[in-house]
Design an enzyme around this catalytic site. Structure first.
Site, PDB file in Angstrom:
ATOM      1  N   ASP A 153      -1.484   4.918  -6.348  1.00 34.88           N
ATOM      2  CA  ASP A 153      -0.055   4.738  -6.075  1.00 34.88           C
ATOM      3  C   ASP A 153       0.789   5.897  -6.584  1.00 34.88           C
ATOM      4  O   ASP A 153       1.880   6.163  -6.081  1.00 34.88           O
ATOM      5  CB  ASP A 153       0.441   3.428  -6.681  1.00 34.88           C
ATOM      6  CG  ASP A 153      -0.079   2.266  -5.861  1.00 34.88           C
ATOM      7  OD1 ASP A 153      -1.222   1.847  -6.106  1.00 34.88           O
ATOM      8  OD2 ASP A 153       0.629   1.832  -4.934  1.00 34.88           O
ATOM      9  N   ASN A 183      -2.869   2.896 -10.201  1.00 37.55           N
ATOM     10  CA  ASN A 183      -3.349   2.112  -9.051  1.00 37.55           C
ATOM     11  C   ASN A 183      -3.302   0.637  -9.452  1.00 37.55           C
ATOM     12  O   ASN A 183      -2.959   0.300 -10.592  1.00 37.55           O
ATOM     13  CB  ASN A 183      -4.759   2.551  -8.642  1.00 37.55           C
ATOM     14  CG  ASN A 183      -5.169   1.962  -7.296  1.00 37.55           C
ATOM     15  OD1 ASN A 183      -4.401   2.016  -6.327  1.00 37.55           O
ATOM     16  ND2 ASN A 183      -6.352   1.383  -7.202  1.00 37.55           N
ATOM     17  N   GLY A 187       0.870  -1.175   0.000  1.00 38.67           N
ATOM     18  CA  GLY A 187       0.000   0.000   0.000  1.00 38.67           C
ATOM     19  C   GLY A 187       0.905   1.221   0.000  1.00 38.67           C
ATOM     20  O   GLY A 187       1.864   1.288   0.787  1.00 38.67           O
TER      21      GLY A 187
HETATM   22  O1  MRU Z   1       0.671  -3.883  -4.755  1.00 40.22           O
HETATM   23  P1  MRU Z   1       0.005  -3.210  -3.605  1.00 40.22           P
HETATM   24  O2  MRU Z   1      -0.837  -4.138  -2.791  1.00 40.22           O
HETATM   25  O3  MRU Z   1       0.970  -2.416  -2.775  1.00 40.22           O
HETATM   26  O4  MRU Z   1      -0.986  -2.167  -4.296  1.00 40.22           O
HETATM   27  C1  MRU Z   1      -1.722  -1.309  -3.487  1.00 40.22           C
HETATM   28  C2  MRU Z   1      -2.653  -0.447  -4.231  1.00 40.22           C
HETATM   29  O5  MRU Z   1      -2.708  -0.449  -5.436  1.00 40.22           O
HETATM   30  C3  MRU Z   1      -3.471   0.520  -3.419  1.00 40.22           C
HETATM   31  O6  MRU Z   1      -4.697   0.760  -4.012  1.00 40.22           O
HETATM   32  C4  MRU Z   1      -2.702   1.841  -3.310  1.00 40.22           C
HETATM   33  O7  MRU Z   1      -1.419   1.632  -2.866  1.00 40.22           O
HETATM   34  C5  MRU Z   1      -3.382   2.794  -2.421  1.00 40.22           C
HETATM   35  S1  MRU Z   1      -3.235   2.340  -0.723  1.00 40.22           S
HETATM   36  C6  MRU Z   1      -3.930   3.525   0.248  1.00 40.22           C
END
Ligand code: MRU
Length: 350
Positions: free
Chosen positions: A237, A247, A47
């Site tokens: 992201d 994202n 995240g």
């Molecule tokens: O690969 P991840 O699980 O880190 O991806 C996370 C996401 O895409 C979330 O939607 C993003 O980081 C926002 S978290 C508040």
């Protein structure tokens, strides 16, 4: 059950290990720079906001382990650690944002003793951590104004408590609306390949008493067509200057579907997710992950072992598909370069 996504206590950095949730609930410690890198790279901590906070503390863990040395050597090592940690995941800008912030504070205090600089770095990591928590609350409060009693909301991946050190971004909006007494129900799609929706969002939302329904990723179009979805809310992201948003893979498909069905599509993110050095989404680096993740579910092959697979971890949703971006500073409807400029997000020295 209440958990700490990230905790720094008495010099020890611990996280809830997200890789096996909800089957195994365990806390692990990152005791070296290698551990910090590996926790980020393998998604034990994940995240965008959470990896920023974690990397800031992780840098302190690394710096504390450096042997007593001259200032020049200390800074050389500090920069080396920062570059190494930045390379763990390329898309979420919060990671490099937090590390650049730590780098700048160290450089501003170059003249001080190494032990003092280490103390300053820890203080800065704690500030980043506190800010993240507070921003989640504000995002929740601003976003909840968009939610009506009786709304059905679709969300993707996990942009909740596990992805931040507070109540989340997209999920903070949902938690706040619920807290305000609004009756809402939430559809969560599984989010293949790593199932952050099924494993993480379902787990944390269930604990918070949200009325949730889990769906497979390929069901969202149909439930929109059936009129079951009033709003889509996701996290981010990295957001470029014009509002194009990276994202979790699958977000773009949801945005296109939402537009086709006339459903508002919201992105919730703190300022640390904006990257104003990038003109548009085409400039956002997309993390490519191992083919194995596509061929396996929870570490078990469900596809022929040798089949070719493709695994981009994120996609880009063009700003045109986004009804509004919810930030800690307020809601920006129909985002574009001109409106986002007003957010006054500082670009850090890199
Ligand atoms: O690969 P991840 O699980 O880190 O991806 C996370 C996401 O895409 C979330 O939607 C993003 O980081 C926002 S978290 C508040």
């Amino acid at each position: 059950m209440r958990f700490n996504t990230i905790q720094y206590k008495k010099g020890r950095l611990t996280i809830i290990d997200q890789r096996m949730l909800p089957l195994k609930i365990r806390t692990i410690e990152a005791d070296s720079i290698k551990d910090v890198y590996s926790c980020i790279q393998t998604l034990a901590v994940r995240g965008a906001p959470a990896i920023g906070v974690f990397a800031a503390y992780g840098l302190v863990i690394g710096v504390k382990k450096l042997k007593p040395a001259e200032k020049k050597y200390f800074f050389k090592q500090l920069f080396r650690i920062i570059d190494y940690l930045k390379s763990s995941r390329p898309t979420a800008v919060n990671l490099s944002w937090a590390l650049d912030r730590m780098k700048n504070v160290a450089c501003d205090n170059y003249a001080k003793k190494i032990s003092t600089i280490t103390g300053i770095l820890l203080k800065e990591a704690k500030v980043i951590h506190r800010e993240d928590k507070a921003q989640c609350e504000k995002i929740g409060a601003h976003g909840a104004k968009l939610i009506k009693n009786g709304d059905a909301i679709l969300t993707h991946c996990n942009a909740g408590c596990l992805a931040t050190t507070g109540s989340g971004t997209a999920l903070a909006v949902i938690y706040k609306a619920k807290q305000q007494g609004k009756k809402i129900n939430v559809y969560i799609d599984e989010t293949r390949p790593l199932l952050q929706g099924a494993r993480l969002s379902a787990w944390e939302m269930q604990q918070r008493g949200v009325d949730i329904t889990l769906i497979c990723d390929n069901m969202s179009g149909f439930i929109m067509k059936q009129g079951k979805v009033d709003k889509v809310i996701v996290g981010a992201d990295r957001i470029a200057r014009n509002g194009d948003t990276a994202n979790k893979i699958g977000t773009y498909s949801l945005a296109v579907l939402a537009k086709a069905h006339n459903i508002p599509f919201y992105v919730a993110a703190p300022s640390s997710t904006f990257d104003f050095t990038l003109k548009n989404g085409r400039e956002i680096p997309i993390e490519q992950r191992s083919q194995e993740e596509v061929k396996k579910i929870m570490n078990v092959y469900h596809a022929p072992k040798k089949v070719k697979a493709y695994n981009p971890a994120f996609d880009i949703t063009p700003a045109d598909y986004i009804s509004a971006i919810i930030t800690e500073k307020g809601v920006i409807e129909r985002p574009c370069s001109r409106k986002l400029k007003r957010l006054n997000v500082k670009t850090l020295k890199r």
